[in-house]
Scaffold this motif. Sequence first.
Motif, PDB file in Angstrom:
ATOM      1  N   VAL A  52       0.840  -1.197   0.000  1.00 22.09           N
ATOM      2  CA  VAL A  52       0.000   0.000   0.000  1.00 22.09           C
ATOM      3  C   VAL A  52       0.873   1.245   0.000  1.00 22.09           C
ATOM      4  O   VAL A  52       1.876   1.318   0.709  1.00 22.09           O
ATOM      5  CB  VAL A  52      -0.929  -0.016   1.227  1.00 22.09           C
ATOM      6  N   LYS A  53       0.503   2.179  -0.820  1.00 22.16           N
ATOM      7  CA  LYS A  53       1.184   3.466  -0.972  1.00 22.16           C
ATOM      8  C   LYS A  53       2.594   3.349  -1.561  1.00 22.16           C
ATOM      9  O   LYS A  53       3.310   4.341  -1.656  1.00 22.16           O
ATOM     10  CB  LYS A  53       1.229   4.236   0.358  1.00 22.16           C
ATOM     11  N   MET A  54       3.001   2.153  -1.941  1.00 20.77           N
ATOM     12  CA  MET A  54       4.309   1.977  -2.568  1.00 20.77           C
ATOM     13  C   MET A  54       4.111   1.762  -4.066  1.00 20.77           C
ATOM     14  O   MET A  54       3.174   1.086  -4.486  1.00 20.77           O
ATOM     15  CB  MET A  54       5.038   0.782  -1.969  1.00 20.77           C
ATOM     16  N   LYS A  55       5.014   2.319  -4.857  1.00 19.75           N
ATOM     17  CA  LYS A  55       4.924   2.139  -6.294  1.00 19.75           C
ATOM     18  C   LYS A  55       6.321   2.201  -6.890  1.00 19.75           C
ATOM     19  O   LYS A  55       7.209   2.842  -6.346  1.00 19.75           O
ATOM     20  CB  LYS A  55       4.040   3.208  -6.928  1.00 19.75           C
ATOM     21  N   GLU A  56       6.468   1.515  -8.009  1.00 21.13           N
ATOM     22  CA  GLU A  56       7.733   1.516  -8.725  1.00 21.13           C
ATOM     23  C   GLU A  56       7.437   1.661 -10.212  1.00 21.13           C
ATOM     24  O   GLU A  56       6.469   1.088 -10.716  1.00 21.13           O
ATOM     25  CB  GLU A  56       8.485   0.190  -8.511  1.00 21.13           C
ATOM     26  N   LYS A  57       8.282   2.394 -10.915  1.00 20.12           N
ATOM     27  CA  LYS A  57       8.121   2.537 -12.349  1.00 20.12           C
ATOM     28  C   LYS A  57       8.501   1.257 -13.052  1.00 20.12           C
ATOM     29  O   LYS A  57       9.446   0.583 -12.672  1.00 20.12           O
ATOM     30  CB  LYS A  57       8.989   3.690 -12.850  1.00 20.12           C
ATOM     31  N   GLY A  58       7.745   0.964 -14.093  1.00 23.89           N
ATOM     32  CA  GLY A  58       8.086  -0.139 -14.968  1.00 23.89           C
ATOM     33  C   GLY A  58       8.909   0.356 -16.139  1.00 23.89           C
ATOM     34  O   GLY A  58       9.723   1.275 -15.993  1.00 23.89           O
ATOM     35  N   ASP A  59       8.673  -0.211 -17.288  1.00 24.59           N
ATOM     36  CA  ASP A  59       9.476   0.133 -18.458  1.00 24.59           C
ATOM     37  C   ASP A  59       8.954   1.346 -19.221  1.00 24.59           C
ATOM     38  O   ASP A  59       9.716   2.025 -19.900  1.00 24.59           O
ATOM     39  CB  ASP A  59       9.523  -1.068 -19.410  1.00 24.59           C
ATOM     40  N   ILE A  60       7.656   1.632 -19.102  1.00 28.24           N
ATOM     41  CA  ILE A  60       7.076   2.742 -19.873  1.00 28.24           C
ATOM     42  C   ILE A  60       6.149   3.586 -18.996  1.00 28.24           C
ATOM     43  O   ILE A  60       4.962   3.706 -19.257  1.00 28.24           O
ATOM     44  CB  ILE A  60       6.305   2.225 -21.114  1.00 28.24           C
ATOM     45  N   PRO A  61       6.674   4.244 -17.953  1.00 24.73           N
ATOM     46  CA  PRO A  61       5.803   4.994 -17.043  1.00 24.73           C
ATOM     47  C   PRO A  61       5.379   6.377 -17.535  1.00 24.73           C
ATOM     48  O   PRO A  61       4.474   6.993 -16.959  1.00 24.73           O
ATOM     49  CB  PRO A  61       6.683   5.123 -15.800  1.00 24.73           C
ATOM     50  N   GLU A  62       6.005   6.856 -18.592  1.00 24.72           N
ATOM     51  CA  GLU A  62       5.756   8.234 -19.021  1.00 24.72           C
ATOM     52  C   GLU A  62       4.299   8.423 -19.423  1.00 24.72           C
ATOM     53  O   GLU A  62       3.735   7.659 -20.205  1.00 24.72           O
ATOM     54  CB  GLU A  62       6.665   8.589 -20.203  1.00 24.72           C
ATOM     55  N   GLY A  63       3.693   9.472 -18.876  1.00 25.31           N
ATOM     56  CA  GLY A  63       2.303   9.785 -19.189  1.00 25.31           C
ATOM     57  C   GLY A  63       1.300   9.102 -18.280  1.00 25.31           C
ATOM     58  O   GLY A  63       0.086   9.301 -18.429  1.00 25.31           O
ATOM     59  N   TYR A  64       1.805   8.317 -17.323  1.00 27.27           N
ATOM     60  CA  TYR A  64       0.939   7.572 -16.406  1.00 27.27           C
ATOM     61  C   TYR A  64       1.338   7.853 -14.961  1.00 27.27           C
ATOM     62  O   TYR A  64       2.485   8.184 -14.670  1.00 27.27           O
ATOM     63  CB  TYR A  64       1.059   6.068 -16.636  1.00 27.27           C
ATOM     64  N   SER A  65       0.377   7.686 -14.064  1.00 32.20           N
ATOM     65  CA  SER A  65       0.663   7.620 -12.638  1.00 32.20           C
ATOM     66  C   SER A  65      -0.233   6.547 -12.042  1.00 32.20           C
ATOM     67  O   SER A  65      -1.118   6.023 -12.725  1.00 32.20           O
ATOM     68  CB  SER A  65       0.425   8.975 -11.960  1.00 32.20           C
ATOM     69  N   VAL A  66       0.031   6.185 -10.796  1.00 30.65           N
ATOM     70  CA  VAL A  66      -0.750   5.136 -10.149  1.00 30.65           C
ATOM     71  C   VAL A  66      -1.067   5.548  -8.723  1.00 30.65           C
ATOM     72  O   VAL A  66      -0.439   6.442  -8.148  1.00 30.65           O
ATOM     73  CB  VAL A  66      -0.029   3.767 -10.139  1.00 30.65           C
ATOM     74  N   SER A  67      -2.046   4.836  -8.180  1.00 31.95           N
ATOM     75  CA  SER A  67      -2.436   5.074  -6.787  1.00 31.95           C
ATOM     76  C   SER A  67      -2.793   3.749  -6.156  1.00 31.95           C
ATOM     77  O   SER A  67      -3.532   2.945  -6.748  1.00 31.95           O
ATOM     78  CB  SER A  67      -3.642   6.016  -6.737  1.00 31.95           C
ATOM     79  N   ARG A  68      -2.261   3.521  -4.948  1.00 34.57           N
ATOM     80  CA  ARG A  68      -2.646   2.328  -4.200  1.00 34.57           C
ATOM     81  C   ARG A  68      -2.868   2.739  -2.751  1.00 34.57           C
ATOM     82  O   ARG A  68      -1.975   2.652  -1.922  1.00 34.57           O
ATOM     83  CB  ARG A  68      -1.591   1.238  -4.301  1.00 34.57           C
ATOM     84  N   GLU A  69      -4.098   3.121  -2.470  1.00 29.66           N
ATOM     85  CA  GLU A  69      -4.486   3.545  -1.127  1.00 29.66           C
ATOM     86  C   GLU A  69      -4.931   2.370  -0.261  1.00 29.66           C
ATOM     87  O   GLU A  69      -4.836   2.418   0.967  1.00 29.66           O
ATOM     88  CB  GLU A  69      -5.607   4.580  -1.215  1.00 29.66           C
ATOM     89  N   LYS A  70      -5.425   1.327  -0.898  1.00 23.41           N
ATOM     90  CA  LYS A  70      -5.829   0.114  -0.193  1.00 23.41           C
ATOM     91  C   LYS A  70      -5.183  -1.086  -0.870  1.00 23.41           C
ATOM     92  O   LYS A  70      -4.898  -1.056  -2.062  1.00 23.41           O
ATOM     93  CB  LYS A  70      -7.351  -0.040  -0.213  1.00 23.41           C
ATOM     94  N   LYS A  71      -4.964  -2.125  -0.100  1.00 28.18           N
ATOM     95  CA  LYS A  71      -4.224  -3.280  -0.607  1.00 28.18           C
ATOM     96  C   LYS A  71      -4.901  -3.909  -1.817  1.00 28.18           C
ATOM     97  O   LYS A  71      -4.245  -4.377  -2.733  1.00 28.18           O
ATOM     98  CB  LYS A  71      -4.085  -4.318   0.510  1.00 28.18           C
ATOM     99  N   GLU A  72      -6.221  -3.922  -1.837  1.00 22.84           N
ATOM    100  CA  GLU A  72      -6.925  -4.639  -2.885  1.00 22.84           C
ATOM    101  C   GLU A  72      -7.124  -3.827  -4.161  1.00 22.84           C
ATOM    102  O   GLU A  72      -7.555  -4.370  -5.174  1.00 22.84           O
ATOM    103  CB  GLU A  72      -8.296  -5.106  -2.382  1.00 22.84           C
TER     104      GLU A  72
END
Lengths: 115, 109
Positions: A52-72
């Motif tokens: 939760v709340k952790m994220k890592e870039k993959g190979d093509i992150p440009e133009g995207y973001s992510v959110s993980r506020e809950k585990k599921e």
Amino acid sequence: DVKVTQSSRYLVKRTGEKVFLECVQDMDHENMFWYRQDPGLGLRLIYFSYDVKMKEKGDIPEGYSVSREKKERFSLILESASTNQTSMYLCASSPTHRANNSPLHFGNGTRLTVT
Amino acid sequence: LAKTTQPISMDSYEGQEVNITCSHNNIATNDYITWYQQFPSQGPRFIIQGYKTKVTNEVASLFIPADRKSSTLSLPRVSLSDTAVYYCLVGSGTYKYIFGTGTRLKVLA
């Protein structure tokens, strides 16, 4: 059986719109992933999250973001959609923090068209 | 990161055994080899996973030679419903899975 559910099978958005793709898994998995799939290019990793709340870039992150506020739940955000982001988007999850022998479980994908 | 190389496509006839080979020359000591199957308009589905020698389940067999630089997915007696794209993955040692472009298998009647 593990179920990975993506909120939409098909989406049509306009250039410049902010787009949210939602993914939910029901097996308490630690890891979640977002891929896009394009003809001739296979699956390419955009972002992943191992907690939760952790994220890592993959190979093509440009133009995207992510959110993980809950585990599921793991959300992919296109801040300002562009036509080159027209693609099939696949969400996946896996149970442990070790990737080596932890198979991925995929949703059925969201086909996004940006016009 | 261990990159994989597979044939782009293969054709087979119903009832035949199909072998799809994947090369992964840079596989790391701790890496596992995993195969997925993908039908049109669906996400990939896990088929089989192995580390060395031979693994068999109700769907397929996986053969891995001693040097682990390649692996072969074997599908016994394929049917039309086995027409799909098959991906070979090698664990990267962290959280990332790297997919190649896969092998498009077409089973003919």
